[in-house]
Structure formats: C-alpha cells, structure tokens
Design a protein around this motif. Sequence first.
Motif, PDB file in Angstrom:
ATOM      1  N   THR A 158     -25.839   6.126   7.057  1.00 50.34           N
ATOM      2  CA  THR A 158     -26.967   6.611   6.260  1.00 50.34           C
ATOM      3  C   THR A 158     -27.947   5.475   6.003  1.00 50.34           C
ATOM      4  N   ASP A 172     -36.157  12.237   9.917  1.00 51.54           N
ATOM      5  CA  ASP A 172     -34.952  12.166   9.114  1.00 51.54           C
ATOM      6  C   ASP A 172     -34.101  13.388   9.453  1.00 51.54           C
ATOM      7  N   GLN A 218     -30.010   4.799   9.101  1.00 50.94           N
ATOM      8  CA  GLN A 218     -31.005   5.847   9.289  1.00 50.94           C
ATOM      9  C   GLN A 218     -32.173   5.656   8.328  1.00 50.94           C
ATOM     10  N   GLN A 219     -31.860   5.389   7.059  1.00 49.30           N
ATOM     11  CA  GLN A 219     -32.919   5.217   6.075  1.00 49.30           C
ATOM     12  C   GLN A 219     -33.801   4.024   6.407  1.00 49.30           C
ATOM     13  N   ALA A 232     -37.711   4.337   7.217  1.00 48.55           N
ATOM     14  CA  ALA A 232     -38.657   3.611   6.377  1.00 48.55           C
ATOM     15  C   ALA A 232     -39.573   2.724   7.214  1.00 48.55           C
TER      16      ALA A 232
END
Length: 169
Positions: free
Chosen positions: A47, A62, A50-51, A55
Amino acid sequence: MSSLSVSAPGYGPSAAYALNGGGITRFSAATKATPEMMARVGVGDSTFQQQMRIAGDPNAVDPAVAARSRAVQAHTVFRQGGQVVAAVWRDGQTQMSNGLASRLDWTALERQTAALSEAQRRDVIAAAIAKQLGGSVQVQRYGDSGAAPTRGAVIDEQAAANRAVRGGR
C-alpha cells in the motif's frame, strides 16, 4: 506578454528551476522524462509503494479508487439496438455516447433540480435522457436500491461490443 527580467546569474528565462524542500534545484536541459521515471503501480506493491507512486505521478491510477468507481451500481441504463448508449449511476454521475450529452440542456436541468434530493435529481435526469432518446430506447430503471449492474460491468459490456464491431481488435 512579457517576462520580468532577472539580474541574478543563472536565473534567466531559459533556466529551469524547481523548489526542492525550500531550496532551488536547477534541472539540466539534458534531463528528459523517460518511461522508467513514470509511476507504475503494480498489483503486488505494498500500500505504501502504491501511495508513493500515485503521489508522484498525477496520471497514476489508484487501484482502490478504480475498484470503488467500477462497483457503483446503475440507477438507470438506456439501450438502443441492444447496446448501452447512456447510464445514470447511483453516485449521481452520468455516462452517454452518440453525442447525447451535447443535446441535453444541462443548465436548465441544473436549475430544475437544484432544490431536489439526489434521488429525485437522478430521476429527473433519467427522464430527460429518455425523452431525448425517444421511443426507440429501452430503459432499464433500477432506482436507488436493490440489485443493479455495476459501472464496471456496463463498461466491460460496452468494450466487448466495441471490439465486436471492430472485428475483435
């Protein structure tokens, strides 16, 4: 349009700069964005990974947002010739093809529905779409509760129909 002149050396209009934690960093003219520099969000990424990629790349998708969007159920689906030409979703969004959106008076619809609840607003928009499409449209109304096809299922159905029209391409 004119540019402000800058007297400090190296700060002319041809120099590219970006703020980096309060300091100024100069980018070389040789620095070019490459596909390797673009964010890639993989299914197996944590996670956090991915974030961080999302960003850093405004074009990244997403997976959680995409899944939530695909899970939204239909309020009303409109078909002509067996193919989906429009849909009103329970989240208030609409989807249309064949230039239908440009034939609706969205300003008048906005005024007409301003004081209505979201459920009533969806009903009014669905009625306006049905009226615009005329008698040849098949309307499948699901309303605001109960089982209904998801946005993802409808999009997949449309994609399959488009591939069939193109001979499988």
